[in-house]
Write a protein that holds these residues in place. Sequence first.
Motif, PDB file in Angstrom:
ATOM      1  N   GLN A   1       0.790  -1.425   0.075  1.00  0.00           N
ATOM      2  CA  GLN A   1       0.122  -0.061  -0.054  1.00  0.00           C
ATOM      3  C   GLN A   1       0.703   1.329   0.041  1.00  0.00           C
ATOM      4  O   GLN A   1       0.567   2.254  -0.598  1.00  0.00           O
ATOM      5  N   LEU A   2       1.871   1.140   0.779  1.00  0.00           N
ATOM      6  CA  LEU A   2       2.712   2.430   0.879  1.00  0.00           C
ATOM      7  C   LEU A   2       3.373   2.799  -0.383  1.00  0.00           C
ATOM      8  O   LEU A   2       3.660   3.753  -0.625  1.00  0.00           O
ATOM      9  N   ARG A   3       3.802   1.526  -1.073  1.00  0.00           N
ATOM     10  CA  ARG A   3       4.896   1.877  -2.443  1.00  0.00           C
ATOM     11  C   ARG A   3       3.788   2.540  -3.414  1.00  0.00           C
ATOM     12  O   ARG A   3       4.259   3.410  -4.015  1.00  0.00           O
ATOM     13  N   ILE A   4       2.432   1.896  -3.386  1.00  0.00           N
ATOM     14  CA  ILE A   4       1.453   2.543  -4.344  1.00  0.00           C
ATOM     15  C   ILE A   4       1.241   4.026  -4.097  1.00  0.00           C
ATOM     16  O   ILE A   4       1.235   4.846  -4.856  1.00  0.00           O
ATOM     17  N   VAL A   5       0.836   4.299  -2.947  1.00  0.00           N
ATOM     18  CA  VAL A   5       0.625   5.699  -2.687  1.00  0.00           C
ATOM     19  C   VAL A   5       1.770   6.463  -2.703  1.00  0.00           C
ATOM     20  O   VAL A   5       1.597   7.576  -3.275  1.00  0.00           O
ATOM     21  N   LEU A   6       3.066   6.396  -2.465  1.00  0.00           N
ATOM     22  CA  LEU A   6       4.265   7.113  -2.676  1.00  0.00           C
ATOM     23  C   LEU A   6       4.422   7.152  -4.047  1.00  0.00           C
ATOM     24  O   LEU A   6       4.842   8.350  -4.768  1.00  0.00           O
TER      25      LEU A   6
END
Length: 705
Positions: A384-389
Amino acid sequence: MAERGASPEVDWPAQPDMSLALNRMGTFDWDLDSGQMHLDPTALEVLDLRPEEFSGTPDGLRERVPPAEAARLDARVAQALKDGRSHYGAYVRTRGRDGTAVWAHIQGHILREPNGRPYRIIGILRDAAHDPGEPGAGGEQVEGRRRMTGVVERTSAILAHARTVNDVTDVLKDPEALGHLGAVSVMLGIVEGGRIHLVAEGQLGSYVPEIEYTRIDAQFPMSEAVRNLQPVFIASREEFQRGYPELWPYIEPLAVRSGVYLPLIAQGRAVGALGLLYTREGDFTTEERNLLVALGSGLAQSLQRAILFEQEHDLAEGLQRAMLPRRIPEVPGARIAVRYRAAGMGRDIGGDWYDVVPLGEGRVGVMIGDVEGHDTDAAAVMGQLRIVLRAYVAEGHTPGTALARASTFLRELETDRFATCTYAQVDLNTGTVQMVRAGHLDPVVRRGDGSCHRVQAAGGLPLGLPQREESGTGSGYPVTTLELHPGDTLVLCTDGLIERPDGDPGAGMRELMEAVCSGPVDVEELADVLCDLIGDAGGGDDMALLVLRRRGTPAPRGAGPMRLRLTPGDPAGPAMARHLIRAAVAAWGAWARADEIELSADELITNALVHTDGGGHVNVRTTSEGRIRVEVEDFSSALPRRREAGDWAVSGRGLILVDQLADEWGVEPRGSGKCVWCEFAVPGHAAAPGHHAAAPGHHAAAHDA
């Protein structure tokens, strides 16, 4: 002995219980740091050593332990230390003073520091030949049964620590393990669907490719054992030939006269089968059958556990890899290599990630990070964090803002997880790198000339943690700017690459720096070299790695041109341009004129941003005449026209300053826009002989700030 944190300290040497000596059990105490070893009187007696004959170190045992046995014992201890075990056991054949062979049994308890480092082994040394048994003429037979019992017990104990199928097969291939059962060949088959896959075979050369896979319904003894869930005992070569004609052609050339095939049953079903071949002829006694069935039961549990363990690990690793980019895009102007290495077995995976985001106009964003924890939840949060960033970066947010928003997103997930991260935005046209760091490792840069250094990037708190409320901190993630010249390489990694079992990350970082400096130029080859660092020295964490090399031929420092993009509405743009121009001027040895060049460039940049639309570019280079030339390109066709500013005016003096500071300046048409330039002679360099490139009549200013 030194203090060992919270670990309870045991006196040196350890004091044995008197009851041990009464049962002919001696004790030993081995200090791994100093190499000292203490044997009590009973242990010396078991080894038939006089006190004055023992040197007080493990080497003092060589006189009584043959080299082959010593090597096997050393390997057993080393494996226990490496695997993090607290206990180990081994049967060892020793040599008495008169040369007779005597069996001894060793059990060791490993003491470790809180960080897992072993420092001491305390254990028992027992005379196995004096175990309770039947006296009299049947001594050889009793010794044989005792040996078989000991081997089964020892093998079961070793198998209890097996984590993978390879661990199980390694035990079976050890000639000092099941070999003491008298078997000349050991085979292990695993049930896969309706077939049996032969995965291990030790000694005698009984393995043949034709029977690597056999059907469960085939006429083979291993298939029969799996099919009927009953052991198969074969007492003669005639039974092999008569009962299993398909197997007989493979058995006939071998010196095999009997065999046993044990079904490995776990949770009511066969997970595999064990085959043992013998050169003796005759049926197996009831005691031998019971021992072998007991061995098969223990082996089945270990094999089932290892299979489930590997399945869990494959599932967890597959989940994590699914969260990582499926492919890395081709980026003009750079070569990029990425690597990911999973951690230990089972579900112990981590949240390490990397990503590459093309941003257009020769720019690319690269990131690397690590979510706290080693489980599937960490992998899910990572995804999730990779996609958001990635989304924040692709939207055009500045590096600091992108990390600040990602940190807020992670806090709002309410997972109680934090993450470290480094994000770098690279302009491959100019080599300018804008970098932000959230509690992560410093990146490493290798220059085209082979020199290396860590980038001391300013950093903020890890993502997901509340930022400190301080005035002037902006996003909380300050930007560090550096220049990546053609041929320079940027290395980003997670801490799994530098962690070491002894807990010294400094040693890992030194190894990383040495490998980067001395490694190959090709990014793929360099990535492989860096991954090899974690091999056997790794600390058990997962690892992500990203290597970016700017294309182009390395040039002497300061010799290449610099090109910067001017973006309207970017308040930090002019300051960054001034910083980079001053750094370039210093690299070119023009410190004496750095102030004049920086001020002139700033005036031309301000004119382009204030009086034109669409921004532009700044070019700084050295000319063939040895001068430093600053060019500011914009998209306006309006030519400059200088005007006189009043005493109280706050603008209008820009081109007047440039005219006074620069040796020459002028204007050149460039397509739909223009280029305003100025040149400065550098002390110690050849001066240009009256060179002037301005168009006639274009020496006046029309939109001077």
